[in-house]
Scaffold this motif. Structure first.
Motif, PDB file in Angstrom:
ATOM      1  N   ASN A   1       0.817  -1.219   0.000  1.00  0.00           N
ATOM      2  CA  ASN A   1       0.000   0.000   0.000  1.00  0.00           C
ATOM      3  C   ASN A   1       0.846   1.262   0.000  1.00  0.00           C
ATOM      4  OD1 ASN A   1      -2.491  -1.120  -0.136  1.00  0.00           O
ATOM      5  ND2 ASN A   1      -3.096  -0.700   1.967  1.00  0.00           N
ATOM      6  N   ALA A   2       1.959   1.215   0.737  1.00  0.00           N
ATOM      7  CA  ALA A   2       2.741   2.441   0.886  1.00  0.00           C
ATOM      8  C   ALA A   2       4.120   2.122   1.431  1.00  0.00           C
ATOM      9  CB  ALA A   2       2.025   3.428   1.819  1.00  0.00           C
TER      10      ALA A   2
ATOM     11  N   THR B   1       3.588  -0.707   4.295  1.00  0.00           N
ATOM     12  CA  THR B   1       2.241  -1.158   4.640  1.00  0.00           C
ATOM     13  C   THR B   1       1.833  -2.243   3.655  1.00  0.00           C
ATOM     14  OG1 THR B   1       1.675   1.043   5.469  1.00  0.00           O
ATOM     15  CG2 THR B   1      -0.144  -0.470   5.030  1.00  0.00           C
ATOM     16  N   LEU B   2       1.598  -3.447   4.175  1.00  0.00           N
ATOM     17  CA  LEU B   2       1.242  -4.593   3.349  1.00  0.00           C
ATOM     18  C   LEU B   2      -0.261  -4.816   3.404  1.00  0.00           C
ATOM     19  CD1 LEU B   2       4.076  -7.055   4.465  1.00  0.00           C
ATOM     20  CD2 LEU B   2       4.129  -5.326   2.651  1.00  0.00           C
ATOM     21  N   SER B   3      -0.832  -5.106   2.248  1.00  0.00           N
ATOM     22  CA  SER B   3      -2.281  -5.271   2.154  1.00  0.00           C
ATOM     23  C   SER B   3      -2.616  -6.639   1.591  1.00  0.00           C
ATOM     24  CB  SER B   3      -2.877  -4.186   1.249  1.00  0.00           C
ATOM     25  OG  SER B   3      -4.251  -4.405   1.028  1.00  0.00           O
TER      26      SER B   3
ATOM     27  N   LEU C   1      -0.957  -5.144   7.333  1.00  0.00           N
ATOM     28  CA  LEU C   1       0.153  -5.310   8.267  1.00  0.00           C
ATOM     29  C   LEU C   1       1.141  -4.181   8.035  1.00  0.00           C
ATOM     30  CD1 LEU C   1       1.487  -7.143  10.426  1.00  0.00           C
ATOM     31  CD2 LEU C   1       2.694  -8.293   8.548  1.00  0.00           C
ATOM     32  N   PHE C   2       1.429  -3.449   9.121  1.00  0.00           N
ATOM     33  CA  PHE C   2       2.404  -2.361   9.075  1.00  0.00           C
ATOM     34  C   PHE C   2       3.726  -2.901   9.610  1.00  0.00           C
ATOM     35  CE2 PHE C   2       4.574   1.376  10.851  1.00  0.00           C
ATOM     36  CZ  PHE C   2       4.503   2.255   9.781  1.00  0.00           C
TER      37      PHE C   2
ATOM     38  N   PRO D   1      -7.794  -2.484   7.516  1.00  0.00           N
ATOM     39  CA  PRO D   1      -7.518  -2.066   6.137  1.00  0.00           C
ATOM     40  C   PRO D   1      -7.767  -0.575   5.942  1.00  0.00           C
ATOM     41  CG  PRO D   1      -8.687  -4.149   6.139  1.00  0.00           C
ATOM     42  CD  PRO D   1      -8.685  -3.671   7.560  1.00  0.00           C
ATOM     43  N   GLY D   2      -6.819   0.087   5.287  1.00  0.00           N
ATOM     44  CA  GLY D   2      -6.945   1.512   5.023  1.00  0.00           C
ATOM     45  C   GLY D   2      -6.359   2.403   6.089  1.00  0.00           C
TER      46      GLY D   2
END
Length: 653
Positions: free
Chosen positions: A6-7, A72-74, A80-81, A104-105
């Motif tokens: 995610n990021a 950040t894993l989605s 999961l951060f 999530p998010g």
């Protein structure tokens, strides 16, 4: 689906300094910018946070002004951060991570809320579980006497193409150029492609453990025999005692413990052979006769071992050549059969009937069936040959030990006979023998006795033979060959869409050599390093990695659904290029074709694949322009590390 990214977040060294770079999941993401703006650091930060054992972030502004890295894993319904601090002063790497499950998010939390308490190995296990990797599976490492538990680190071989890898003709996979990595990659490929049956993998692991246990037991028994007192000397003293009429020598060879007991009995006077009598037996002649028998058996066993080793080498050579030939014949699948047209083969390109191919297909099919049958016979014979070889090598070791004991016995008998010949009467001879026995027993008593090792080799061999029989029907190699054949056809399709050299010939992914090979009709097999042109090297890298991710997605492979590429456009810029990052003419067309293939693959997988590209180029075509998520240029002041964090004059970054 496992996870996507995610990021990427970096925390500065001062309070409140947080920078987050977001990405779209299930889409192509491009970060373009000038040199030394932190683009390549994005991929090394992701690598570092995914439990890397070293610190891959290069020296520069990112290292200088960032204190903590995070991603950040989605995954479906989960987030999961993962955060990891930069190494402290004089340390090579930080060995604890922060793993924080989130809704999530959720955004990146403030650094004050991060607790770095998860050890590196534990973090690797958690990330592997989050990726869907079965940690109970053990696969053998190629050319190494150990097994591998696949982890998130192994999955990244198929997810990253660094700047020095993406067009490298000698390196197809991430980290392939590092020591031992090629053998590890070969070992884990079957698991990630789905060719490994977990039950069969468990049996293979058990078999390897039993073989190791048997080897260690044999080593312990050898050490135990070496550290113990010489058994041949005890037997020689028994022969001398019989010659001196101190005991009656029985049939057979007593054990070492029994020999010590008999010698002690002779010394205590408990045994006596009675009055002297004429005897025809000569202990030295008997010992020499036993030595001749042992040497004949030793020679015959060595010849048998040499024959077995030669047979195993021939089996291995044949299996290798036959396996390669079978892979080539598997291209038969390119000709499709039209069942409504009386079994007429169809061209794989235009689908027109190819009536002349029917006889050829039949011949190839027969050859393929014969090769498969030969390989099956070889695979069933090899374990039996290996078992026989192990038994004969053990027998050879036993014969060597027996020869050593026999030599000790001969030496001792010879010395005793020389001494006895100097004694004038039977009583003095008996006293001399008792003195030698007393000295020997005193020496044995002073030697350290090794711990008794239980000899259960027969039981271990039975278990090994049983497992080898169970695994003789394992079809893992056949499944892997089939999967690679299908994958290779897809790589060829992508190579043709990129107009790569040799793409009209059958293309195959060779996991033994870890490269791409084109089977050309005129020049024979051509490996990727021999194809020439950086465009070919880049194109085949892209075609291979995209095809593998298609396979992972369709077959639930436990690999992150993200492919990270570092500057594919470098192929079209001269090494010293520092000017406007634009392209013209054929180079522009070729590069756009690469991005078009990437975008088409991502769209066809409908959200199941995320591609992150960091680039120097900035193209106006929608296939590139529409997927740019950030531009880090000197002209707009944008970079991974914000300008307000920088407190020193501009330097290396």
């Amino acid at each position: 689906m496992t996870f996507q990214i995610n990021a990427v977040t970096v925390y500065g060294k001062h309070p409140g300094q947080v920078r987050t770079v977001p990405f779209h999941t299930g889409a192509l993401n491009i970060v373009t910018g000038d040199s030394r703006r932190g683009k390549s650091a994005l991929l090394t930060i992701i690598d570092y946070c995914l439990a890397s054992s070293d610190y891959p972030v290069k020296a520069g502004k990112v290292r200088t002004y960032v204190s903590t890295y995070a991603i950040t894993l989605s995954a479906p319904g989960r987030q999961l951060f993962v955060a990891r601090q930069a190494p402290a002063a004089k340390k090579n790497v930080s060995t604890v991570l922060c793993l924080l499950p989130q809704a999530p998010g959720s955004p990146a939390p403030p650094i004050e809320e991060l607790a770095f308490s998860t050890p590196l190995e534990a973090a690797k296990d958690i990330l592997s579980d989050f990726c869907g990797i079965d940690r109970t599976v053990q696969v053998p490492a190629v050319a190494r006497a150990q097994t591998i538990a696949p982890s998130i680190r192994h999955a990244l071989y198929f997810c990253v193409q660094a700047q020095n890898e993406i067009a490298n003709p000698d390196l197809l996979f991430h980290s392939q150029g590092e020591e031992w990595r090629p053998n590890i990659i070969r070992g884990v490929v079957p698991y990630f492609l789905g060719a490994v049956d977990p039950e069969q993998a468990a049996l293979r692991h058990r078999l390897q453990l039993l073989r190791r246990e048997l080897s260690e037991l044999e080593a312990k028994l050898t050490v135990s025999r070496a550290l113990g007192p010489a058994a041949g000397q005890a037997l020689a003293l028994l022969a001398e005692a019989a010659e001196a009429n101190l005991l009656v020598r029985g049939d057979g060879e007593p054990s070492f413990e029994d020999a010590l007991h008999l010698l002690a009995s002779v010394l205590s006077g408990e045994l006596s052979a009675g009055p002297p009598s004429e005897r025809d037996d000569d202990p030295l002649a008997q010992a020499m006769a036993r030595r001749s028998e042992l040497r004949r058996a030793h020679g015959a066993t060595r010849m048998r071992i040499a024959d077995l080793k030669r047979a195993l080498e021939e089996n291995s050579d044949f299996a290798g050549q036959a396996g390669e030939q079978r892979s080539r014949l598997a291209s038969l699948g390119l000709l499709r059969v039209n069942w409504q047209a009386a079994q007429v083969a169809q061209c794989p390109v235009c689908e027109s009937p190819v009536t002349s191919a029917t006889a050829t297909m039949a011949a190839i099919t027969r050859d393929l069936e014969q090769l498969s049958g030969d390989l099956q016979v070889i695979s069933s014979d090899t374990p039996a040959l290996q078992s026989q070889l192990a038994r004969h090598e053990e027998h050879l070791q036993a014969l060597r030990s027996a020869l050593a004991r026999n030599q000790d016995e001969i030496n001792e008998i010879s010395a005793g006979l020389r001494a006895l010949q100097q004694e004038p009467d039977q009583a003095q001879r008996a006293a001399h023998v008792r003195g030698r026995i007393s000295l020997y027993l005193d020496t044995v008593a002073q030697q350290p006795r090794t711990e008794r090792v239980e000899d259960n080799r027969d039981q271990l061999r039975q278990q090994i033979a049983g497992l080898e029989a169970q695994l003789s029907d394992d079809t893992q190699d056949d499944r892997l060959t089939s999967y690679l054949s299908l994958i290779s056809q897809r790589i060829r399709d992508k190579a043709q869409s990129l107009a790569l050299d040799h793409s009209k010939s059958p293309i195959r992914l060779d996991v033994n050599k870890l490269t791409i090979i084109a089977d050309t009709p005129d020049e024979g097999p051509i490996r990727l390093p021999d194809m020439g042109s950086a465009e070919n090297h880049l194109g085949y890298h892209i075609a291979t990695l995209l095809t593998l991710h298609e396979w992972f997605s369709e077959h639930s492979g436990p690999v992150p659904r993200v492919l990270m590429l570092d500057q594919p456009s470098q192929v079209y810029f001269p090494p010293d290029h520092t000017g406007d990052p634009t392209l013209q003419g054929n180079d522009l067309t070729q590069l756009l074709d690469v991005y078009r293939v990437i975008d088409d693959t991502v769209r066809s997988l409908d959200g199941a694949l995320q591609v992150i590209v960091v680039e120097h180029a900035d193209l106006a075509d929608p296939v590139f322009h529409d997927h740019v998520v950030d531009r880090w240029r000197h002209s707009n002041g944008q970079a991974l590390v914000p300008e307000e964090w920088i407190t020193e004059p501009d330097g290396d970054s």
